[in-house]
Write a protein that holds these residues in place. Sequence first.
Motif, mmCIF file in Angstrom:
data_model
loop_
_atom_site.group_PDB
_atom_site.id
_atom_site.type_symbol
_atom_site.label_atom_id
_atom_site.label_comp_id
_atom_site.label_asym_id
_atom_site.label_seq_id
_atom_site.Cartn_x
_atom_site.Cartn_y
_atom_site.Cartn_z
ATOM 1 N N GLU A 1 0.831 -1.213 0.000
ATOM 2 C CA GLU A 1 0.000 0.000 0.000
ATOM 3 C C GLU A 1 0.861 1.258 0.000
ATOM 4 N N ASP A 2 1.899 1.299 0.857
ATOM 5 C CA ASP A 2 2.743 2.490 0.969
ATOM 6 C C ASP A 2 3.445 2.825 -0.349
ATOM 7 N N GLN A 3 3.908 1.803 -1.064
ATOM 8 C CA GLN A 3 4.628 2.020 -2.316
ATOM 9 C C GLN A 3 3.709 1.956 -3.532
ATOM 10 N N ASP A 4 2.418 1.775 -3.294
ATOM 11 C CA ASP A 4 1.413 1.705 -4.357
ATOM 12 C C ASP A 4 1.808 0.677 -5.416
ATOM 13 N N GLN B 1 0.906 -2.056 -7.602
ATOM 14 C CA GLN B 1 -0.380 -2.450 -8.151
ATOM 15 C C GLN B 1 -0.459 -3.896 -8.620
#
Length: 101
Positions: A14-17, A19
Motif C-alpha cells: 500500500e505504501d509504495q502503491d 499495483q
Amino acid sequence: MPQSLSIVTEQRIEDQDLQDIEEVLANTTGISASRIDSNRVSFYSRGFRINSYQYDGIPTLNTDSRWYFGEGSQNTAIYDRVEVVRGANGLMTGAVRRRLR
C-alpha cells in the motif's frame, strides 16, 4: 539450515502503491524481471527463471518455458503479503508465495 526469506507486507504494498505482482517482485531483493510483451513478464533469481508459485500454500508449476501465464499482471489487492524464498532452498524447491486476504 535457515533460509533467507523476503516478505513484502500488505503495508509496504500500500505504501509504495505496488499495483501488480510485477511491481512487487521488481521491488524485492534478488529478483529481476524480463518483459516478454505488454502483458507478460518472466522473473529470475540468480539467473534461473522462477516457475514455481504458491497461492495460500497451494503449489503451481510452469516448467514449459514456451508458456507464460501473465503472473506479473495479477493485481495485488487480494494479497496480504508476498514471500520470496531465497538461498539454496529457494533455488531447488522454493517458491514465490502469495497469501490471500
